[in-house]
Enzyme design. Structure first.
Site, mmCIF file in Angstrom:
data_model
loop_
_atom_site.group_PDB
_atom_site.id
_atom_site.type_symbol
_atom_site.label_atom_id
_atom_site.label_comp_id
_atom_site.label_asym_id
_atom_site.label_seq_id
_atom_site.Cartn_x
_atom_site.Cartn_y
_atom_site.Cartn_z
ATOM 1 N N TYR A 118 4.864 -5.379 0.607
ATOM 2 C CA TYR A 118 4.299 -5.475 1.975
ATOM 3 C C TYR A 118 2.868 -6.038 1.967
ATOM 4 C CZ TYR A 118 2.467 -3.592 6.414
ATOM 5 O OH TYR A 118 1.862 -3.416 7.635
ATOM 6 N N LYS B 75 5.225 4.071 -4.000
ATOM 7 C CA LYS B 75 4.274 4.620 -3.016
ATOM 8 C C LYS B 75 4.811 5.726 -2.119
ATOM 9 C CE LYS B 75 5.420 1.246 0.515
ATOM 10 N NZ LYS B 75 5.006 0.436 1.638
ATOM 11 N N SER C 109 -6.209 4.295 -2.370
ATOM 12 C CA SER C 109 -5.734 4.864 -1.110
ATOM 13 C C SER C 109 -6.669 5.984 -0.649
ATOM 14 C CB SER C 109 -4.339 5.430 -1.358
ATOM 15 O OG SER C 109 -3.935 6.274 -0.316
ATOM 16 N N THR D 80 -5.681 8.602 0.074
ATOM 17 C CA THR D 80 -5.076 9.813 -0.488
ATOM 18 C C THR D 80 -5.947 10.400 -1.606
ATOM 19 O OG1 THR D 80 -2.977 10.726 -1.258
ATOM 20 C CG2 THR D 80 -3.606 8.641 -2.195
ATOM 21 N N TYR E 98 1.946 11.164 -6.349
ATOM 22 C CA TYR E 98 1.555 9.788 -5.997
ATOM 23 C C TYR E 98 0.029 9.700 -5.863
ATOM 24 C CZ TYR E 98 0.309 5.892 -2.998
ATOM 25 O OH TYR E 98 -0.325 4.790 -2.475
ATOM 26 N N LYS F 149 -3.246 7.610 -8.061
ATOM 27 C CA LYS F 149 -4.369 6.794 -7.562
ATOM 28 C C LYS F 149 -5.700 7.358 -8.086
ATOM 29 C CE LYS F 149 -1.878 3.855 -5.347
ATOM 30 N NZ LYS F 149 -1.667 2.525 -5.933
ATOM 31 N N PHE G 285 -6.689 2.988 4.216
ATOM 32 C CA PHE G 285 -6.316 4.142 5.040
ATOM 33 C C PHE G 285 -4.839 3.959 5.443
ATOM 34 C CE2 PHE G 285 -9.867 7.137 5.372
ATOM 35 C CZ PHE G 285 -10.630 6.556 4.371
ATOM 36 N N ASN G 286 -4.470 3.746 6.682
ATOM 37 C CA ASN G 286 -3.037 3.656 7.019
ATOM 38 C C ASN G 286 -2.647 2.220 7.385
ATOM 39 O OD1 ASN G 286 -3.714 6.590 7.282
ATOM 40 N ND2 ASN G 286 -1.557 6.711 7.836
ATOM 41 N N ASP H 298 0.457 17.604 5.870
ATOM 42 C CA ASP H 298 -0.319 16.658 6.676
ATOM 43 C C ASP H 298 -1.781 17.086 6.804
ATOM 44 O OD1 ASP H 298 0.887 14.310 7.517
ATOM 45 O OD2 ASP H 298 1.980 15.269 9.159
HETATM 46 P P1 NAD Z 1 5.378 -2.127 -1.538
HETATM 47 O O1 NAD Z 1 6.338 -1.173 -2.132
HETATM 48 O O2 NAD Z 1 5.808 -2.905 -0.342
HETATM 49 O O3 NAD Z 1 4.875 -3.174 -2.636
HETATM 50 C C1 NAD Z 1 4.707 -2.819 -3.982
HETATM 51 C C2 NAD Z 1 5.420 -3.866 -4.819
HETATM 52 O O4 NAD Z 1 5.258 -3.556 -6.195
HETATM 53 C C3 NAD Z 1 6.920 -3.912 -4.544
HETATM 54 O O5 NAD Z 1 7.307 -5.226 -4.206
HETATM 55 C C4 NAD Z 1 7.557 -3.455 -5.862
HETATM 56 O O6 NAD Z 1 8.785 -4.111 -6.105
HETATM 57 C C5 NAD Z 1 6.478 -3.787 -6.879
HETATM 58 N N1 NAD Z 1 6.472 -2.928 -8.070
HETATM 59 C C6 NAD Z 1 6.402 -1.567 -8.106
HETATM 60 N N2 NAD Z 1 6.410 -1.138 -9.376
HETATM 61 C C7 NAD Z 1 6.460 -2.253 -10.169
HETATM 62 C C8 NAD Z 1 6.488 -2.462 -11.573
HETATM 63 N N3 NAD Z 1 6.480 -1.445 -12.438
HETATM 64 N N4 NAD Z 1 6.521 -3.725 -12.032
HETATM 65 C C9 NAD Z 1 6.523 -4.780 -11.179
HETATM 66 N N5 NAD Z 1 6.524 -4.646 -9.838
HETATM 67 C C10 NAD Z 1 6.492 -3.383 -9.344
HETATM 68 O O7 NAD Z 1 4.041 -1.321 -1.210
HETATM 69 P P2 NAD Z 1 2.770 -1.757 -0.374
HETATM 70 O O8 NAD Z 1 2.775 -0.978 0.888
HETATM 71 O O9 NAD Z 1 2.638 -3.225 -0.328
HETATM 72 O O10 NAD Z 1 1.628 -1.133 -1.293
HETATM 73 C C11 NAD Z 1 0.907 -1.924 -2.219
HETATM 74 C C12 NAD Z 1 -0.106 -1.048 -2.934
HETATM 75 O O11 NAD Z 1 -0.956 -0.448 -1.976
HETATM 76 C C13 NAD Z 1 0.513 0.110 -3.730
HETATM 77 O O12 NAD Z 1 -0.233 0.273 -4.917
HETATM 78 C C14 NAD Z 1 0.335 1.296 -2.821
HETATM 79 O O13 NAD Z 1 0.265 2.498 -3.543
HETATM 80 C C15 NAD Z 1 -0.999 0.955 -2.170
HETATM 81 N N6 NAD Z 1 -1.186 1.608 -0.874
HETATM 82 C C16 NAD Z 1 -0.248 1.448 0.099
HETATM 83 C C17 NAD Z 1 -0.407 2.089 1.325
HETATM 84 C C18 NAD Z 1 0.651 1.977 2.400
HETATM 85 O O14 NAD Z 1 0.727 2.870 3.246
HETATM 86 N N7 NAD Z 1 1.466 0.926 2.413
HETATM 87 C C19 NAD Z 1 -1.553 2.866 1.552
HETATM 88 C C20 NAD Z 1 -2.517 2.968 0.542
HETATM 89 C C21 NAD Z 1 -2.314 2.342 -0.678
HETATM 90 C C1 WQD Z 2 0.810 9.181 10.062
HETATM 91 C C2 WQD Z 2 0.785 10.233 11.150
HETATM 92 C C3 WQD Z 2 2.236 12.110 10.747
HETATM 93 C C4 WQD Z 2 6.034 10.007 11.132
HETATM 94 C C5 WQD Z 2 0.718 8.124 4.129
HETATM 95 C C6 WQD Z 2 0.443 8.576 2.710
HETATM 96 C C7 WQD Z 2 -0.920 8.083 2.281
HETATM 97 C C8 WQD Z 2 -1.061 6.582 2.474
HETATM 98 C C9 WQD Z 2 -0.703 6.183 3.868
HETATM 99 C C10 WQD Z 2 -0.397 5.409 0.480
HETATM 100 C C11 WQD Z 2 0.790 11.663 10.604
HETATM 101 C C12 WQD Z 2 2.666 11.348 11.985
HETATM 102 C C13 WQD Z 2 4.679 10.276 11.096
HETATM 103 C C14 WQD Z 2 6.817 10.577 12.173
HETATM 104 C C15 WQD Z 2 4.833 11.607 13.061
HETATM 105 N N1 WQD Z 2 -0.167 5.845 1.635
HETATM 106 N N2 WQD Z 2 4.096 11.065 12.038
HETATM 107 N N3 WQD Z 2 6.190 11.347 13.107
HETATM 108 O O1 WQD Z 2 0.926 10.666 5.992
HETATM 109 O O2 WQD Z 2 -1.115 9.618 7.092
HETATM 110 O O3 WQD Z 2 -0.254 8.695 4.993
HETATM 111 O O4 WQD Z 2 0.605 6.700 4.213
HETATM 112 O O5 WQD Z 2 -1.356 5.547 -0.213
HETATM 113 O O6 WQD Z 2 -1.059 8.437 0.944
HETATM 114 O O7 WQD Z 2 0.485 9.996 2.684
HETATM 115 O O8 WQD Z 2 1.043 8.349 7.065
HETATM 116 O O9 WQD Z 2 2.532 7.138 8.570
HETATM 117 O O10 WQD Z 2 3.456 9.128 7.285
HETATM 118 O O11 WQD Z 2 1.845 9.514 9.133
HETATM 119 O O12 WQD Z 2 4.341 12.318 13.927
HETATM 120 O O13 WQD Z 2 8.054 10.405 12.249
HETATM 121 O O14 WQD Z 2 1.992 10.119 11.915
HETATM 122 O O15 WQD Z 2 2.366 13.490 10.932
HETATM 123 O O16 WQD Z 2 -0.034 12.417 11.444
HETATM 124 P P1 WQD Z 2 0.131 9.472 6.316
HETATM 125 P P2 WQD Z 2 2.307 8.484 7.977
#
Ligand code: NAD
Ligand code: WQD
Length: 338
Positions: free
Chosen positions: A12, A86, A126, A128, A151, A155, A179-180, A299
């Protein structure tokens, strides 16, 4: 034209960042084993930018195969490391899977970074890492609490490994704490495509509105917030992409004096779940079928960022708000469901 290796480039945030990097003039390659994605974003990136990105379908845990990528690309100037698993819930169910994938993958990548003398490294971290903090808004020096999940632990540990590994080396590293993340590219050719059922709020909202779900639940109605629902800092994926491009330029420009630094990426504005739903209904014209339900275990009540460090050092300011996020996420949902 500096060459940047992006891990997780078909995921993503990685795919949106590839577009931004290409548009900023960088040459890019990707390493992604498709464990949580497929090759379709590469076609979309080509449609948007005209560039066919080469992806190496290599697992970062496969040290030998990863080294071959570096042997084949001796001119890499920087790495942006997105690749990780993730899902918070999956990590609770299988912590070792998360430790192996996210930490062994990172160790192998650090080894290559040092062996092949790559000077610039950006890590997807993150909010997190802050755990269940009560200090708001969160700054980079807000003390970390216990990780809420395995998870989150990957991080926290990942950041510490990077700090130690690059200490007294020629490699400079930035950990970007998102953040989100939510929303989609304005072309609506790229967006979030959860392989499994979506759990994050924005895709849950759009999947409900399109009819993939009968309804959705707002987790908690009696929190001590302005409307009783939780507060988060939703950040548009293209603002995140822009921050990565700016961070790469910052490192390439030798502007960072220390080997490891951290930055919050949020818009600095808390949005409640109810406010997010209202924003969705406003921009989409859809009435969402939701009910007020029980709290979700684990949460945090409220969390949002102070992003002034990214603004001052990287020159980054987010351009989008919750309505832009909902607008693009809704158009993306409609496009991929048609
Ligand atoms: P995503 O799952 O869409 O993308 C991650 C990609 O990494 C995927 O395409 C997956 O196939 C690839 N991948 C995972 N493990 C692998 C491995 N061992 N070797 C090669 N490829 C691998 O996730 P995203 O939402 O794009 O997140 C990207 C980064 O951002 C992650 O590190 C995630 O932890 C971090 N992050 C995401 C969020 C979120 O809410 N989306 C929030 C904070 C941090
Ligand atoms: C957002 C808000 C829910 C679904 C997560 C990971 C965090 C980071 C970002 C990677 C909360 C509420 C949700 C639903 C709801 N990822 N909600 N109904 O939990 O803040 O963070 O993603 O690093 O580590 O924990 O994100 O989108 O799940 O929730 O009311 O069906 O929406 O309670 O308040 P969160 P989320």
């Amino acid at each position: 034209m500096s060459k940047i290796l992006v891990t997780g480039g078909t995921g993503y945030i990685g795919s949106h960042t590839l577009v931004d990097l290409i548009e900023a003039g960088f040459e890019v390659i990707s390493v992604d084993n498709y464990i949580n994605s497929d090759a379709k974003p590469l076609e979309s990136i080509k449609e948007i930018t005209g560039i066919q990105v080469k992806n190496y379908a290599v697992d970062l845990c496969d040290a030998k195969a990863l080294k071959e990528v570096f042997e084949e690309n001796t001119d890499i100037e920087g790495i942006i490391h997105f690749a990780a698993l993730k899902s918070v819930g999956d990590s609770v169910a299988d912590p070792v899977l998360y430790f192996r994938n996210n930490l062994v993958g990172l160790i192998n990548l650090i080894e290559c970074t040092l062996k092949y003398k790559i000077k610039n490294f950006i890590f997807s971290s993150s909010c997190t890492v802050y755990g269940n903090t009560e200090e708001l808004p969160v700054t980079e020096s807000t003390p970390e609490q216990e990780a809420e999940s395995p998870y989150g632990r990957t991080k926290q540990i990942g950041e510490k490994m990077l700090k130690d590994a690059f200490n007294n080396t020629n490699t400079k590293c930035i950990a970007l704490r998102y953040f989100n993340p939510a929303g989609a590219h304005s072309s609506i050719k790229l967006g979030e495509s959860p392989v499994n059922k979506a759990l994050n709020l924005v895709p849950v909202i759009t999947e409900t509105a399109i009819g993939k779900r009968d309804g959705m639940t707002v987790f908690g109605k009696d929190y001590d917030t302005r409307d009783g629902s939780c507060i988060r800092d939703y950040i548009h994926v293209m603002d995140l992409a822009d921050a990565h491009t700016k961070a790469v330029k910052y490192l390439l420009g030798n502007d960072q004096l220390i080997n490891f630094d951290t930055y919050n990426l949020g818009i600095g504005n808390g949005v409640s779940v109810i406010e997010a739903i209202n924003a969705f209904e406003k921009v989409s014209g859809q009435k969402l079928n939701y009910e007020m339900g029980d709290r979700r275990e684990g949460d945090v009540i409220a969390i949002y960022a102070d992003y002034s460090k990214a603004k001052n050092n990287l020159g980054w300011t987010p351009k989008y708000g919750i309505e832009d996020i909902m607008d693009t996420a809704w158009k993306w949902e409609q496009a991929r469901s048609s």
